[in-house]
Design a protein around this motif. Sequence first.
Motif, short mmCIF file in Angstrom:
data_model
loop_
_atom_site.label_atom_id
_atom_site.label_comp_id
_atom_site.label_asym_id
_atom_site.label_seq_id
_atom_site.Cartn_x
_atom_site.Cartn_y
_atom_site.Cartn_z
N SER A 196 0.81 -1.23 0.00
CA SER A 196 0.00 0.00 0.00
C SER A 196 0.84 1.28 0.00
CB SER A 196 -0.95 0.01 1.21
OG SER A 196 -0.22 -0.03 2.43
N GLN A 197 2.12 1.20 0.31
CA GLN A 197 3.01 2.36 0.29
C GLN A 197 4.01 2.21 -0.85
OE1 GLN A 197 4.55 3.64 4.15
NE2 GLN A 197 3.08 2.30 5.19
N PRO A 198 3.79 2.92 -1.96
CA PRO A 198 4.59 2.65 -3.17
C PRO A 198 6.05 3.05 -3.08
CG PRO A 198 3.15 4.55 -3.49
CD PRO A 198 2.75 3.93 -2.18
N SER A 199 6.46 3.72 -2.01
CA SER A 199 7.87 4.12 -1.90
C SER A 199 8.71 3.11 -1.12
CB SER A 199 7.98 5.49 -1.23
OG SER A 199 7.54 5.43 0.12
N LEU A 200 8.10 2.12 -0.48
CA LEU A 200 8.84 1.16 0.36
C LEU A 200 9.11 -0.12 -0.41
CD1 LEU A 200 7.10 1.53 3.85
CD2 LEU A 200 9.01 2.82 2.88
N ILE A 201 10.38 -0.56 -0.35
CA ILE A 201 10.80 -1.80 -1.02
C ILE A 201 11.60 -2.62 -0.03
CG2 ILE A 201 11.99 -2.79 -3.00
CD1 ILE A 201 11.88 -0.07 -4.34
N ALA A 202 11.23 -3.89 0.11
CA ALA A 202 11.99 -4.83 0.95
C ALA A 202 12.87 -5.69 0.06
CB ALA A 202 11.05 -5.70 1.77
#
Length: 504
Positions: A196-202
Motif C-alpha cells: 500500500s506504500q509505493p515508496s517502500l521496497i523490501a
Amino acid sequence: MFTDETLDALGVESLWRKSQQFAQESRGCQTRPVHTAQAEIQPLLNADNGTQTDPQDHLIYQLPLKGELRPESPGLRDFLHRVEDMVVKELSSNAKSHAFDGFDVNWEDQNETVSCIHCLHHPSAQEKGLQVTSVSWSCTGSVIACAFGRVDDGDWSTEKSCVCTWNLDRRGLNPKRPDTVIDVARPVMSLSFHPSQPSLIAGGLYSGEVVVWDTNRTQDLILAQTGMSTDSHREPVYQVAWVPGPRRGEMVVLSAGSGGRVLLWTVDSDEGRLVLSAGFALVRQQVPHNSALSKNRGSSNVGVTSLALSPWDLDTFLVGSESGLVLKCSFSAQTLAAAPPDGESVTLRAPAQFSFSPRGGPVHSLHCSPFHRNLFVSVGTDGLAHLHSLLQPDPLLSLRVSDSYVFGVRWSPTRPLLFAAATGQGLVQIFDLGRKSLRPAATLDQLTGGQPVYCLEFNPRRKDLLAVGNADGSVNIWHLSTELTEQGPRETAKLEQLANEVAE
C-alpha cells in the motif's frame, strides 16, 4: 523733506531668447495620397424563418410537494398490475441462473497482438555482468523495481550490486537510465514492494541481511535493516514478502533463506532497524513424511528456495526446498522447532503441517491461484509445471514447460486457467488450461541469446502488462493480447471442475 518721485521704466532686452528664435526653423511633410474604394455585394437568395412555442400555461409541470399525490398517466397503474407477476418471475429466474458466472465485461479496445513495449537495463550493472534476480511492481502499477545479483557462478560474497526502479508513466522514459539507483554492498536475491506504500521496497541479500528502502528519501534511502546480528539469516535470502502484522493495518517483512529459517521482522523506522518478532525453522525430522529427506545427509535444516503466500488463508504459506519437497506451513503453529538455539532473540517454531510429493531437484518457484483456494503451481529443475491441490500430495497435472530449468511461475491475475513460466532457455511460456492441447498458448522470446529468464511478475493494476527479468541484466515489459487477459465464459467453473475431478 522727502517727496515721492516717479521715474521712467528701464528695459533690458534678452539676448538668449533672440538667439533661440534665430536658431528655430520650420519644416513640413506629407504622406502619399491614400486611395480608397467602395464596393457592394448582395446575396442571391434570402429567407426569413420564425418559430413560436405553445402558450406557456399549457406546458407548466410542477413537481408534487411532499405529501401530495403525483398525477398518473392514464392506464399506467393497470399496466403495472398486469406485468408485475411476469417481471418478478423473470427477475427471480435470473437471480438463480449461472449463465454469466465468471463473465466480466471488457469495455477496452481489443488487442490481438503480444509485444515488448520496453526493454529496460542499467548499463553499469550490465558491464559488471550482473543478472536480474527479482522484479516487483509497485501497488500503483506504475513503477517496476528490479534487483541485480547472481544466480550462476561468480564471487557472490563480495560483489556489489544495486536495485533500480523505472516509472513507466513518466514522460520521456529513458530505458537506459533508471529513475532510482540504490547501491547495495552485496548481491540482491529477492525484492518486494509494500502492498500500500509505493515508496517502500523490501530486499533480501546474499549475505543474509534484509533491508527496507524508502525511495522518497533524498539522502540515505535505507529505512531499516537487520544488519549482521544473531537474529539475521546466515545464508542467502531467496524470498521476501509483506504480510499482515499483529496490529491492525500493520505490515511486517517475511524473509526465507537457504538456512531453513522463515523469519518475521517489524519495521522500526525510528531506530532504523528491523526487529525480529517471530521465527520458524524447518528441520528434517519434523517434516511430515520426510522419506525423501531421510536419505540426505549433512545439515538437519531444510533449505528454503521459494515461498508462496495464500491469498485465501492468511495463516497458510507454502515452502519449496532445495531437496525438491514442497511443504504446507502455518503461521499459527505452536510446536517448538527441534533446532539447537543459535542466539535468536525469539523461540523458533516448526511450521510444517503437510508435505507433497517430492520433486527431482530444487523447487525454484511457487504461486497460489488467485481464483481457487486449494490450487497452486510449482516449477523447478525438472522442467515441469505441477498443478497441485492442497488436499492431496500428488499433483493434479504436470506440464512440460522446458527441456531446461524453470525458474519462475505466476498465475494470471485475470484468467483463472492461465499461468506463465520463465525458462532457462530465454523463453516465457504461457499455458491455458482451458485448451485441449497442453502446448503453450503463447511463447515470449526474450531475445537474450538463449540466456535464462530468472523472474517474472504480472502488473497488479494494469492487467495487460508482464515484467520479465533476464540473465543478461535486462527487464522486458510485455503488453499482452486480449486473449491472454480477458476471462472467458465459465472459466472459473472449469477451474473448479479441474480441481474436483482429480481430487475425488
